[in-house]
Enzyme design. Sequence first.
Site, PDB file in Angstrom:
ATOM      1  N   ASP A 297       0.864  -1.173   0.000  1.00 57.58           N
ATOM      2  CA  ASP A 297       0.000   0.000   0.000  1.00 57.58           C
ATOM      3  C   ASP A 297       0.911   1.238   0.000  1.00 57.58           C
ATOM      4  O   ASP A 297       2.141   1.150   0.131  1.00 57.58           O
ATOM      5  CB  ASP A 297      -0.962  -0.014   1.193  1.00 57.58           C
ATOM      6  CG  ASP A 297      -2.215   0.825   0.895  1.00 57.58           C
ATOM      7  OD1 ASP A 297      -2.183   1.641  -0.050  1.00 57.58           O
ATOM      8  OD2 ASP A 297      -3.218   0.673   1.613  1.00 57.58           O
TER       9      ASP A 297
HETATM   10  C1  NOJ Z   1      -4.092   3.824   0.020  1.00 57.57           C
HETATM   11  C2  NOJ Z   1      -5.246   2.891   0.212  1.00 57.57           C
HETATM   12  O1  NOJ Z   1      -5.139   2.240   1.460  1.00 57.57           O
HETATM   13  C3  NOJ Z   1      -5.372   1.846  -0.867  1.00 57.57           C
HETATM   14  O2  NOJ Z   1      -6.577   1.149  -0.682  1.00 57.57           O
HETATM   15  C4  NOJ Z   1      -5.297   2.473  -2.218  1.00 57.57           C
HETATM   16  O3  NOJ Z   1      -5.442   1.483  -3.211  1.00 57.57           O
HETATM   17  C5  NOJ Z   1      -3.967   3.182  -2.350  1.00 57.57           C
HETATM   18  N1  NOJ Z   1      -3.886   4.230  -1.350  1.00 57.57           N
HETATM   19  C6  NOJ Z   1      -3.739   3.772  -3.734  1.00 57.57           C
HETATM   20  O4  NOJ Z   1      -4.540   4.859  -3.940  1.00 57.57           O
END
Ligand code: NOJ
Length: 754
Positions: A297
């Site tokens: 993430d």
């Molecule tokens: C953070 C989020 O937790 C995740 O779900 C998302 O896909 C990513 N950012 C990318 O935007």
Amino acid sequence: MKYKSLKLIFLLPILMNLISCTEFPSSKNSTNATKETDVKEAFLDSLLNQMTLEEKIGQTVLFSAGWDITGPTLDTNYINYLKAGKLGAIFNVHSAKGTFEFQKIAVENTRLGIPLLFGYDVIHGHKTIFPISLGEAASWDLDLIERSTRVAAEEATASGIHWTFAPMVDIARDPRWGRVSEGAGEDVYLAVKIAQARVKGFQGDDLSKNNTLLACAKHYAAYGAAMAGRDYNSVDMSERELRATYLPPFKAALDAGAATFMTAFNDLNGVPATGDKFLLTDILREEWGFEGFVVTDYTSVMEMTRHGFSKDEKQAGEQAMNAGVDMDMQSGIFLRELNALVAEGKVSESRINQAARAILDMKYRLGLFEDPYRYCDTIREKETHYKAEYLESAKEMARKSMVLLKNDRQVLPLSKSKKIALIGPLAKDDFNIIGSWAAQGDRNGKAISVFEGIQELLGKTADLNYAKGCEIMGTDKSHFSEAIRTAKQADVVVMVLGESENMSGEAASRTDLNLPGVQKELIAEIKKIGKPLVIVLMNGRPLTLEYENSVADALVEAWWPGTMGGAAVADLLFGEYNPSGKLPITFPRNVGQIPIYYNVKNTGRPYEKDGPEQRFRSRYIDVDNSPLFPFGYGLSYTSFEYSDLSIDKPTLNFEEELKIEVTVKNTGNQDGEEIVQLYVQDLFGSVTRPLRELKRFEKIFLKSGESKVVSFTLSSEDLAFYTLDMSFKAEAGDFKIYVGTNSQAVLEKHFVLN
Ligand code: NOJ
């Protein structure tokens, strides 16, 4: 314009050579499949052989282009990394033209011309926005959920996107956590089914088609169990609970073919998920056989230093890569540190090869080496977005996602000839209605508000009077008087209330789950007028609704219903659609009851409402143990009666199947759909067992007066659990089955497994 591949200097010759040596007869059989795999493997071998270590590391690097902001940091140097062949993928760029421009740099300006992969958060639609994922889950309609992700894939791929960061398959039992809105709710069985439907919808049946997206099961793992519902918080749980509750939707996504996994932000039992070899290698790859790639993430490699797990960024890179991460989202640590880590022998080159290969493999499967611009077609983009049939599906899904929580004296459906006061900050809203994570969905001007939906349904001459009354947030009551005036002139008042779209979703934890601002006070003022009161709620999570439930005649949970949301609400209010949604998550009475979910264990001192002496029992002294609305709950404008629950044998052996039948009758005067739910209780086990667990459901349509026998079968596999020695199996003994309209179903049967 359809962009054509300009050059893949080094790769095309290899590819063409390999393809020309292979025959592909039109009908596919296993020999041909093997040949295709051989060609691919030979291509990847040859490509990897030509790549320098730096280029291979480059494939493991992912940066945001910053067109959308979905995290705290941006590294604007990504264009330079791209030109230097040090970037394998980009996210947060969308449109056929935009992705073409980046792709052109990768293909024409880098040594090997390896195409980029474009990722994006396509969660509940891309242009045509469907209800938020939790809302979709309330439909319990797996075909429609698959359809929703298919539509999202059609639209997103037409905008150049190859890879969605979805589905989010985190089990979530704490509505303080804003991200409950992104998942399928609290239940394992329902979440497993929905995870599979979503993966299938996104990926279709053939990744080489240019309307399919790579799916990404996220956030691996146990992110939904963040302590106290505070986003990104730590998780500490037994391996039994992890495997029984939090991992099954991930395994289901994998079994459905999910190409990629995303690590979670949280630490789990002391190890950040992004550096957790147990999760990423032992379970995911070795036990489950995952062959795709794992992305982190947003900046979560870097965050391992803040967790206090890595002493510096270099060590974080080492730990993440060695744990099994293949791609670093946004930290830039793989880019900066992996070279040295390989030189120092801390990360092996074969591990880098493995990661790069898994990523290149997906690019190959998407057909990007044949034509890196195959998703960059501006004409297709224009023709695909907001197709009438997609809007129709979105409306259908919105109707099916809404849950009728209360309907006293059948105040709903409303008569079309009544004088209606439409009140509340979300009544004319076309911004929040599509919810959070709404990708490229247009807000103002495109989404249909409830006001517009009703006006459209009733015609412009409808007796519909609107007053906002107040904002979603804030303390301003100066518009109350106008709302009161409007309500006084009406036969019935419909209030549309709830949260703003940024109050649920990522980094949107709340400790107070009441309607925000002065909305409750507005209800109180309107209630005083004494007109029939209907409350429609738009929100991303269960709210605490005891007050609303006590004063409203009818209560509708509409979630954030998407682009066609207002039209769907109108259909439901006026009986064009008979509600059928059921809650995929428990609604608590108050925040103190959280976490509250249906499949709890009994405790040694269970509270029995009507039992004798209950003082030393597991209960609260200030509120009932029961939720306000249980899992699986939802009303209809008609009524259903359950009878004649039967099983075909009282005793079952481990090889046999148990057949269960129940008769469901529509006893009301409207046609309608019902979601018939079957729960099982394992009465004793080598470890304590939940009071009931959902094991089957079926959505049926019954005409008024019609009845139907619904049959289910169960086998011992459905009764398996993680036993005391952590083997996954059923244990002989006594079981109960409950069948009915929600998780408090009362019809029951007993059987024995031996
Ligand atoms: C953070 C989020 O937790 C995740 O779900 C998302 O896909 C990513 N950012 C990318 O935007």
